[in-house]
Motif scaffolding. Structure first.
Motif, PDB file in Angstrom:
ATOM      1  N   LYS A 210      40.843  14.849  76.774  1.00 25.17           N
ATOM      2  CA  LYS A 210      40.822  15.963  76.077  1.00 25.17           C
ATOM      3  C   LYS A 210      42.111  16.106  75.240  1.00 25.17           C
ATOM      4  CE  LYS A 210      41.704  21.123  76.451  1.00 25.17           C
ATOM      5  NZ  LYS A 210      42.268  22.230  77.469  1.00 25.17           N
ATOM      6  N   ASN A 216      37.319  18.873  75.570  1.00 20.41           N
ATOM      7  CA  ASN A 216      37.423  19.292  76.776  1.00 20.41           C
ATOM      8  C   ASN A 216      36.023  18.763  77.797  1.00 20.41           C
ATOM      9  OD1 ASN A 216      38.395  20.193  79.046  1.00 20.41           O
ATOM     10  ND2 ASN A 216      37.680  22.436  78.640  1.00 20.41           N
ATOM     11  N   ASN A 218      33.220  19.111  79.777  1.00 20.87           N
ATOM     12  CA  ASN A 218      32.695  20.564  80.480  1.00 20.87           C
ATOM     13  C   ASN A 218      31.906  19.899  81.598  1.00 20.87           C
ATOM     14  OD1 ASN A 218      30.260  22.049  80.962  1.00 20.87           O
ATOM     15  ND2 ASN A 218      30.674  23.309  78.958  1.00 20.87           N
ATOM     16  N   VAL A 428      32.607  14.610  74.309  1.00 23.94           N
ATOM     17  CA  VAL A 428      32.483  15.040  75.768  1.00 23.94           C
ATOM     18  C   VAL A 428      31.670  14.048  76.322  1.00 23.94           C
ATOM     19  CG1 VAL A 428      31.533  16.836  77.304  1.00 23.94           C
ATOM     20  CG2 VAL A 428      32.855  17.518  75.030  1.00 23.94           C
TER      21      VAL A 428
END
Length: 493
Positions: A210, A216, A218, A428
Motif C-alpha cells: 500500500k 490498499n 482489499n 490491488v
C-alpha cells in the motif's frame, strides 16, 4: 545369515559415500569459491551451507546433516559466534513453539482422539462408500480452518489423524495413501493461511504494498479470488492426485469401523480435557492475531508470545487431573516422550536449521537480494500487465521455495511495483497475487515452518514421494493462480 547381518557387513554403498561427500563439500567448501555478482564471502558461505543441508536431507537423512549445518552456520561469519549460531537455531521461538505444540497435539492422538475421529467421520451416512469424497471434504474443510488457526498446530494434529486413518484402515507403512494425504494437508493449510493477509508478516507485506503503490489490498476482494483458487486447487489435488499416486481407496471403502473396538466409540475424559485446553489456547492465539490493540493481545503478542502461550497450554495439561480417577494429570509425560506423534526430532532439527538459515540468506550482509533485483528488474521493463502478473506469480513461487517467504516477498515489492504502476495494471490485483504466492513455500524444508514439519515426518520417509506430492501441489498452485488472476485482470482491465 539374516538380512540384517548382511546389511551390516555390506556397509555403505558407493553412492552413499558420494552423497555424504557432496553434502560436506557444499557446506564447507562452496563458501571459499570466488563471490559472484553482489554476493559477499558471508553470502557464499551461507549459500553453501544451505545448499549442503538441503542436499543432505534429500539424499541421506535429517539428523547428521543438521548437526553439520549447525557448525557450518556458526562458522559462516553471519552470527557473531558459534554460540550465537546455535542459540539462533535451537533457541528460536518457532522451534520452542513446535516442541510444546507437539506435546499437546500428540497427546490428543495418543489418548484416542484419532481413532474416535476416524470412527465418527467414516460412520457418517454421507461418506458411506465414498472415500474420495471423504478425502475431499477432509482437506477442503480444514483448508478454511487455516485462515484463523495456526498452520503449525493444525498440521501436527491432522498429520497424526491421517496417520490414524491409514493405520486403522490397514494401509501399509509405505503406502502412497500416506504421502498423498500428508501432501494434501500441507497444501490445504498453506492455502487457507494465505487467503487473507490480516495478521503477522502477510499484513506487513500488504501494508508495504500500500505504501509503495497507493493500492490498499482489499481483504474481501483478495479472499474472493484466493478462495476460488483454493477450491479449484484442492479439488484438482484430491482427484488428480489420487490417480498420480495410484491410491487404492478400496481399502478405506471396505473398512469396518467396528474393528476399532469399543474404546473408539467414546472420547476418554482425558482426551476431552486436552482438546478443551488446546482449543482455548488456539482461540487466544487467533484473538491476539486479529485484535491487536487491546491489552490482552499486547500481552500475548509482545510479552508471553505464541511460544509461551503453547508452553503454558502444555504445562497446564501436565498439572490438571485427567478426570479418569487414576490420580494422574491429563498429559502424562512418560506416555508421550517416546512417541513420534508427540515429539519428532527430525522435524525439530529440520526447523531449527532451515528456517534461520533461509532467513539469513536474505540479510543485507549476504548480497543475495541486490543480485536478484539486478536479474529481474530489466525483465519487467516495458512489458504488458498480463506478462507482469504471470511473471510475478512464477518468480515469487520459485523464490519462496528456496528461501524466506518474508524476506523474498518484501524484496520483490520494490522490484515489481514501479512496473505495475507504469503498465496501468490494477495494483490491488498484483499485490494480492504476490502475497498469496509468497506464502506457498512447500517444496524445500527451509521454505516455511509447515514445509519443514512435513519433510521431517517419520511416517513419510521416502524423499521422492514427498517431493512428488509437493511439486505436484506447487504446479497446481502456479497454473490455477495464473489462470484465475489473469481472468480477473482481463475483466478489471
Amino acid at each position: 545369515m539374516s538380512k540384517e547381518k548382511n546389511a551390516l557387513q555390506k556397509g555403505y554403498t558407493p553412492i552413499q559415500y558420494v552423497h555424504i561427500a557432496v553434502t560436506l563439500l557444499l557446506m564447507f567448501g562452496f563458501g571459499y569459491l570466488p563471490p559472484f555478482s553482489s554476493l559477499t564471502p558471508v553470502g557464499m558461505k551461507l549459500l553453501g551451507a544451505f545448499l549442503g543441508v538441503i542436499y543432505g536431507y534429500s539424499t541421506c537423512e535429517v539428523i547428521w546433516p543438521s548437526l553439520f549445518a549447525f557448525i557450518a552456520f556458526g562458522l559462516s561469519g553471519y552470527p557473531a559466534s558459534m554460540d550465537a549460531g546455535i542459540a539462533s537455531m535451537m533457541g528460536g521461538s518457532i522451534v520452542f513453539q513446535i516442541i510444546t505444540q507437539y506435546f499437546t497435539a500428540g497427546a490428543i492422538v495418543i489418548y484416542g482422539f484419532g481413532k474416535w475421529f476416524v470412527r465418527w467421520s467414516l460412520s457418517q451416512k454421507i461418506f458411506k462408500g465414498k472415500p474420495l469424497f471423504y478425502t475431499w471434504c477432509f482437506m477442503f474443510i480444514f483448508m478454511w480452518s487455516g485462515i484463523v488457526i495456526s498452520q503449525i498446530s493444525m498440521a501436527l494434529l491432522l498429520y497424526a489423524i491421517w496417520g490414524d486413518i491409514a493405520d486403522s484402515c490397514g494401509y501399509e507403512k509405505d503406502s502412497t495413501f500416506r504421502y498423498y494425504g500428508f501432501g494434501g494437508i500441507l497444501l490445504s493449510l498453506m492455502m487457507g493461511g494465505a487467503m487473507i493477509p490480516y495478521k503477522s508478516w502477510m499484513l506487513g507485506l500488504a501494508n508495504t504494498w500500500k505504501e509503495v503503490t497507493g493500492g490498499n489490498i482489499n481483504l474481501g476482494f483478495m479472499f474472493l479470488v484466493t478462495g476460488i483458487c483454493g477450491t479449484i486447487i484442492i479439488t484438482a489435488y484430491v482427484f488428480l492426485g489420487a490417480k498420480l499416486f495410484n491410491v487404492d481407496f478400496s481399502t478405506m471403502e471396505a473398512f469396518d469401523v467396528e474393528k476399532l473396538g469399543e474404546e473408539s466409540k467414546h472420547l476418554r475424559p482425558r482426551a476431552k480435557r486436552i482438546i478443551v485446553v488446546y482449543l482455548i489456547t488456539m482461540l487466544l492465539a487467533i484473538f491476539a492475531g486479529t485484535f491487536l490493540t487491546n491489552p490482552l493481545s499486547k500481552f500475548l503478542n509482545g510479552t508471553l508470545t505464541l511460544g509461551g502461550l503453547y508452553c503454558l497450554c502444555s504445562a497446564i495439561l501436565m498439572v490438571i487431573p485427567s478426570g479418569e480417577g487414576d490420580g494422574k494429570p491429563a498429559i502424562v509425560f512418560n506416555d508421550i516422550k517416546h512417541s513420534d506423534a508427540a515429539v519428532s526430532w527430525p522435524v525439530i532439527m529440520m526447523c531449527a536449521v532451515t528456517i534461520p538459515m533461509a532467513t539469513a540468506l536474505t540479510n543485507e550482509a549476504t548480497g543475495v537480494l541486490p543480485w536478484l533485483t539486478g536479474i529481474f528488474a530489466p525483465i519487467f521493463e516495458g512489458k504488458s500487465p498480463i506478462f507482469i502478473l504471470v511473471f510475478t506469480i512464477v518468480v515469487m513461487l520459485i523464490l519462496t521455495n528456496v528461501g524466506s517467504n518474508i524476506a523474498f516477498g518484501g524484496a520483490m515489492i520494490p522490484v515489481i511495483s514501479p512496473f505495475v504502476i507504469a503498465s496501468g495494471m490494477n495494483p490491488v490485483l498484483a499485490g494480492a497475487a504476490l502475497i498469496w504466492v509468497a506464502n506457498m513455500g512447500l517444496i524445500l524444508p527451509g521454505s516455511s515452518a509447515p514445509s519443514s514439519i512435513f519433510h521431517g515426518r517419520s511416517e513419510i520417509p521416502d524423499v521422492k514421494l514427498r517431493n512428488k506430492a509437493v511439486i505436484f501441489a506447487a504446479l497446481l498452485i502456479m497454473v490455477v493462480t495464473i489462470v484465475v488472476f489473469t481472468v480477473f485482470q482481463l475483466f478489471m482491465g
